[in-house]
Each structure stands twice: as structure tokens, then as C-alpha cells.
Enzyme design. Sequence first.
Site, PDB file in Angstrom:
ATOM      1  N   HIS A  60     -40.361  -8.057 -32.088  1.00  0.00           N
ATOM      2  CA  HIS A  60     -38.699  -7.428 -32.599  1.00  0.00           C
ATOM      3  C   HIS A  60     -37.795  -8.473 -33.933  1.00  0.00           C
ATOM      4  O   HIS A  60     -36.540  -8.478 -32.723  1.00  0.00           O
ATOM      5  CB  HIS A  60     -38.397  -6.749 -31.786  1.00  0.00           C
ATOM      6  CG  HIS A  60     -37.776  -5.628 -31.503  1.00  0.00           C
ATOM      7  ND1 HIS A  60     -38.091  -4.441 -30.612  1.00  0.00           N
ATOM      8  CD2 HIS A  60     -36.634  -5.004 -33.044  1.00  0.00           C
ATOM      9  CE1 HIS A  60     -37.260  -3.360 -31.649  1.00  0.00           C
ATOM     10  NE2 HIS A  60     -36.128  -3.727 -32.753  1.00  0.00           N
ATOM     11  N   ASP A 152     -39.423   2.280 -35.702  1.00  0.00           N
ATOM     12  CA  ASP A 152     -38.338   1.601 -35.162  1.00  0.00           C
ATOM     13  C   ASP A 152     -37.041   1.732 -35.920  1.00  0.00           C
ATOM     14  O   ASP A 152     -36.502   1.382 -37.159  1.00  0.00           O
ATOM     15  CB  ASP A 152     -37.710   0.043 -35.149  1.00  0.00           C
ATOM     16  CG  ASP A 152     -36.640  -0.431 -33.918  1.00  0.00           C
ATOM     17  OD1 ASP A 152     -36.525  -1.123 -34.195  1.00  0.00           O
ATOM     18  OD2 ASP A 152     -36.689  -0.375 -33.286  1.00  0.00           O
ATOM     19  N   ASN A 278     -28.308  -0.089 -29.608  1.00  0.00           N
ATOM     20  CA  ASN A 278     -29.093   0.500 -29.011  1.00  0.00           C
ATOM     21  C   ASN A 278     -30.500  -0.241 -28.786  1.00  0.00           C
ATOM     22  O   ASN A 278     -31.292  -0.140 -30.221  1.00  0.00           O
ATOM     23  CB  ASN A 278     -29.750   1.380 -30.960  1.00  0.00           C
ATOM     24  CG  ASN A 278     -30.019   2.682 -29.827  1.00  0.00           C
ATOM     25  OD1 ASN A 278     -30.517   3.371 -28.878  1.00  0.00           O
ATOM     26  ND2 ASN A 278     -30.166   3.488 -31.122  1.00  0.00           N
ATOM     27  N   ASP A 305     -34.819  -8.239 -31.171  1.00  0.00           N
ATOM     28  CA  ASP A 305     -34.105  -7.190 -30.954  1.00  0.00           C
ATOM     29  C   ASP A 305     -32.718  -7.918 -32.518  1.00  0.00           C
ATOM     30  O   ASP A 305     -32.195  -7.608 -32.124  1.00  0.00           O
ATOM     31  CB  ASP A 305     -33.646  -5.964 -30.252  1.00  0.00           C
ATOM     32  CG  ASP A 305     -33.276  -4.821 -31.066  1.00  0.00           C
ATOM     33  OD1 ASP A 305     -33.329  -4.005 -30.559  1.00  0.00           O
ATOM     34  OD2 ASP A 305     -33.920  -4.597 -32.393  1.00  0.00           O
ATOM     35  N   HIS A 309     -25.542  -8.163 -38.653  1.00  0.00           N
ATOM     36  CA  HIS A 309     -24.543  -7.149 -39.559  1.00  0.00           C
ATOM     37  C   HIS A 309     -23.418  -8.125 -39.547  1.00  0.00           C
ATOM     38  O   HIS A 309     -23.045  -9.314 -38.947  1.00  0.00           O
ATOM     39  CB  HIS A 309     -23.990  -6.102 -38.184  1.00  0.00           C
ATOM     40  CG  HIS A 309     -24.996  -4.513 -37.582  1.00  0.00           C
ATOM     41  ND1 HIS A 309     -25.589  -3.746 -39.057  1.00  0.00           N
ATOM     42  CD2 HIS A 309     -25.227  -4.681 -37.188  1.00  0.00           C
ATOM     43  CE1 HIS A 309     -26.409  -2.888 -38.753  1.00  0.00           C
ATOM     44  NE2 HIS A 309     -26.345  -3.618 -37.064  1.00  0.00           N
TER      45      HIS A 309
END
Lengths: 428, 323
Positions: A60, A152, A278, A305, A309
Site C-alpha cells: 500500500h 483505495d 484515514n 499506506d 502531502h
Amino acid sequence: MKILIKNGRLIDPSQNIDSKGDLLIENGKISQIGGQIKEQASETINADGKIISSGFVDMHTHLREPGREDAETIETGLTAAIMGGFTTVCAMPNTEPACDSQGHVKFLLDRAREVKLANILPVGAITKNREGKRMTEMKELKEAGSPAVSDDGSSVEDAELLRRAMEYASMVDLLVISHCEDKALFAGGVMNEGYFSTLLGLAPIPAEAESTIVERDIRLAELAGARLHIAHVSAAESVEIIRNAKKRGVKVTAEVTPHHFTLTDEALKTYDTNLKVNPPLRSSKDTEALKKGLKDGTIDVIATDHAPHLESEKEKEFNYAPFGMIGLETALSLGVMELIEKKYLDWPELIRKLSANPSKILKYGRGTLEKGRVADLVIIDPKKEWSYTKETIKSHSSNSPFLGWKMTAKVTDVIVGGKVVMKEEIII
Amino acid sequence: MKKNTNIKWTKKHLLGIEELSKEEILLILDQAESFKEVLKRPIPKVPTLRGKTIVNLFCEASTRTRSSFELAAKRLSADTLNIAASSSSFLKGETLKDTARNIEAMNIDMIIMRHSCSGAPHFLARCIDASVVNAGDGAHEHPTQALLDAFTIREKLGNIKGLNVSIIGDIAHSRVARSNIWALTKLGAKVTVCGPKTLIPVQIEKMGVKVTYDIAEAVEGADVLNVLRIQLERQEKALFPSIREYIKCFGITEELLDKYAKKEIIIMHPGPINRGVELSQDVADGKYSVILHQVTNGVAVRMAVLFLLSHIKTSIVEEKAEK
């Protein structure tokens, strides 16, 4: 071209190996393993005091290329992956545009070949543009090189569509990876519903926003006869549902992120937006259930995950910041500090969660030190203490709440396809 | 009036009541008493904050709080600057961080901010060097409201310790409720919250309060009712069926008070009031209501806050001796 790795602790859960020895790589493949290997090699790596393992496979990762190269490119993302010991990453499809066609899958594979760092396994979308309306051309995705499909970032809301997509995916032997989230129950929330959301006055996300869809997706996978993998499990209730499903014999697997088993919602008292993820960080009862789930095998995989950003995106009021944190470079250390040191897993089990199991679930054929397999390997210094600071980050973004943490264990050398890509912590 | 001779104010910001000690709360209330005195003079002004520049940065609508802070600063002779987000470059997409740093570049001492996001003042305090006062952040805290509420209760009923206070209404979305719960429990009051189950946040008992959905139970034995505004938009979001039913279950009416309330009960409301909804017309203007006293006290309490934050580490006793 021969590479000899000497005197390491060879750990390979796929073959039940945990012993001291050497390993020889020849022509990109593992040619000998174990004991003392007396061979001339063009390169010799001394692994004394270190662990030799198959490279980690992240099920992920968010590489932001194409579309958001300002936050991360394939090159910077794969550099971060190598730093963290991941020789292969599954690139999630929520790029701009979404990865929902064979052309896009091929683009990712080509870029990985150009960049010559880690491997990419492109995850295709379940629905066109991840809109939840029409299925993607899954056979083409599979033939182009996708091992799995996922929307996803979102759940497929239409249960009938998801059922049919699962049937179709199973027909072409694609794994379905589910991001489980009931949008209505999520209700614009920003953190876990509990004592701390009450205290902090932040809009709450109940665990049931996840668990009800975990239950739904498992039942649909059962009906469809599909292979299902639950992404980023965060709630104790979800762990229980998965455990029961496995007992029934359902073909379901699950992953957890290091931040979900390390941090709780209490950490949000500082309103640090790097903690806004999340699914959200939940309570200590949930982290305990996640760790127990890893221990008893209910949760098969540790996946990062990794979600880059920009600082300018995260440096905002909590409600306005996007969800996500990076994680490729800290996963191993957090696994060691939170799971091994606290006695939930031992080293072979941790490596199973990071390497052997993901590979097995993806039908990838790696994640193993078996003779004849492609040589994707890592050498780990299990005792190395290091500081995770902005300067050490290889990802283009630095949105991590672990900045400033003292970490234990580091990957020092990485070999991908029989080529040394990182030596003594320096990328080549 | 008691003087706390041992306590000094050492905090640069006022972000919430949660991090204050009982002594710090009492320090503010005691200081507010002397400022209330100042406000009664023909020229209600003291030179204490002369030369200081205080900025009101209001990113949400406000009548009372904003006016109150502006007057408080002016009564202390500070220079004030008012910025309403709705008429600023926020509309052009400028971030909070940039806005704050630009204002700070004009050499200001303090920013008083109201914002719709919980945690915004904490974020602001990380971005700038000036002091930050939270005038209400999302559903999180509204410290000066709780302080003026405590001041008012103390004024009307004496020592807060042991009093029964019931907070009625939409607790889940209320920063006034949270700050009040902190202040009142720290001062030893017994707090009950009452409202529809859908508007009581989970595990609030852990804050040290009792929960009831029965308005009679909340009113009986209460010394204080602090009634919160019900936001009519919550009805749209499936949180309660109708205003009509809300009034029936939780509206404070003369009839309800006659039936269940103590004779000496006081009714408070942070404003603005939805007349006829959470409070009936009669109750809002009636003999139990201390709502306008709250507003008057608000100026004095805010003067105390601005004064203390501007004089960190100066002993309150020394200041008094000089006068």
C-alpha cells in the site's frame, strides 16, 4: 556477476530458515544459501551482526505520479522505499488520472525500469476513474501486469457493483483490495470517535464506519468467490470480523499500518495534522487488538499506506488538512520498537509480515530466499539507533508525526534484481 | 474579595480552560473583580495596556465576544485592530498562517481569534510569536465564556464549590459546554449535562459530569441552568426530528421551572438566544435570568485576561500595591 553476502543471520520464514550463514547471488538470482560459501565474487558484503532477509513488499503505497509530482514522484517515492527496505511497492491507483487502464499500468512499469530503484506492482482501479460506476477492463489490467485492483481512497458504495466486480476480478485472478469506509457514517469526521474526539471537539468517525463495510465486503467476497484483502485495518471490531471470517474459511487477508499499531487518538491533543489519517488513529483498545491480530495471524501484512502531502497542504487548520502521512522509511523501526521489543512478534514473524506474506498474497513469487528466485534482498542492522529527522527523509514530502523520534533498526544495504541499489545506507 | 498572593500568571496564551489550574482560574476571576470596579467609574479606563496592540481576528460571526474583547482592550488603553475574515483576503484564499504572519509583521502584541475549526488557535500559536487568546475554536473551547460564566455564578451565588450546575442543549457541538465543564469541575461544582442523546458526545462522563436525557432531572436540585443555543441546521442532519419536539423535551419554560426548579435558581445563556426554542420568552427576560449580567461581566473578565497575558510573571499583588 556474483555478489556474496557473508556471516549474516539468514531469516526466511517462507522456508523456515533462521540461522547464521552466507548467501550467494548469481546473475540476478539467489544461487546458494546457508553455511559458509567459498566462492569468488565481484562484490562481497559483510553482514556480521546483521540480518539477511528478502526485500520488503509494501502492499500500500501512494506514488503521486502522475498528477501530483510536487508531493512525490516515482523516483523520490522509490528512493524512500529503498531507504526503508522495500524492494517492491504496490502503487495505489488514486493518481491524477487514476490508474484504470492498461496504458497506465505499463507507464508505471516503464517508469520503474527507468528509475532503476525498487519494483512497482501497479494496482488498478476497480471502477473507471474510481467513480464507483463502471468496472475497469480487468483482464487487460491483469495482462499488463497488475496483481490487484482497488478503489483505495474510497469504498465502492454500490454493493451490487462491488459484488459483480469481485466476481469478475476472481475470474481473471486479480486480488481485490478493499478500503472499507461507509461514507455516511464517516459523516465528515476527522478523528476517531471516542473520549478524545469529545475532548478535542473534532468531528468523530466511529469504528463502525469501517467495520460495517469490512463485514459487507467479506460477505460479498464469499458470495463472489473472490480473494479479498482488507486495507489499513484500524478498529478492534474489524479484527474480530476478519478473524471470524478466516475461521469460516473465507479467502480474506488483511494489513495494518505501523502508525495504527503505534499511535492512539490521544496523540491528537496537539492538533498535529500529520496525525490526521484515514482511517483515523484509534484508541488503545484498538491498537492492542491490532497487535494481537498480528500475533495470531488474523492480520497477515504490515503495509505503510505511504501518503505524501506538501507542507503547505498540511500546515492548515486541522479540518482543512488532507488525510495521510508518509511511512516507507519508518516502517521497519516502528515494527521493531512496537512489536518485537514489546514481544508481540519475533524477527522471523516481522519479516513474514513485511515480505513473505505480501508476496504470497500478491502471487508475486518473491519475498523468499529460495534458490533460483529473483534476488531482492535487504541487510538489516537490528540494533542500530538513529534519529528520524527532516534531513534524513528521502521522500519528497515530510508529513510524518515521527519526526524527531529515536529509531531502532535500520536497513543498511539493498539489492534489487541482483544489483546493489543501496550500500551502507547510501543509495547508489 | 480574596487575594491569591502566591499565584503568578505564567502562560503566554489562553487556549483553553483544560490546561488551567484552579488557582489560575481564581486569579483571573479575582483580577476581573477589580476591573469590574473600573468599569463603573465615570471614565472607565486605565492606562495599563497603553502602547500595546491587540488584534481581533474573527473568522466566524460574533456580536458579544467581539465587542466585549474590543471594549476590554480599549478600556485598558490598548490600540485595537479588528479583522473579520468575511471582508479580508481570506476570501482570496490566503491561509491562516500567512494572514497571521502578515499581521504580526505590523508589530502587534496579541491576537484574539475565533475560528470554526477546533485547534486553530493552537496552530496559530505555533505560527507566530505574539500571544494568542482563543475566542472560540470550533466545538473545542471558549475559555473566556466559561470564565465569565463562573464569575457570574460566583457573583450571584457565592462559592462555586458544591453547587449543582446543569448544562442544557447541544453538548456535542458546544465549545461553551466543554469550557464550562472544565471550569466548573476544577472549581468543585457538580455538573450535569442534558440534551438529546444524539447531541451528547460519547464518553463525556469521563470529563467528570453526569448525563441525563430527562429535563426534569436536570432542573431539579440545580442551582444554575446554563442553556445552550440549539443550531437549527442540526435538524437537517438527522440529529433530532424537529424544533417542536426539541422544545417539548428540553425547552426551558416558566411552567417547567415552577414545577421543578429551586427558588434561587439562576438561568444563564451564552447568547444568541433562539427565543421560544431553548428558552421561552418569559424565561429569557424573567426573574431567574442573569443573561445580561453575563454580558456585563464579560468585559471585566476579558480585561483581566488581556491584562494577565500582557504582564506574564508580574505578581498581581505588586500591581495592586502600586495603585
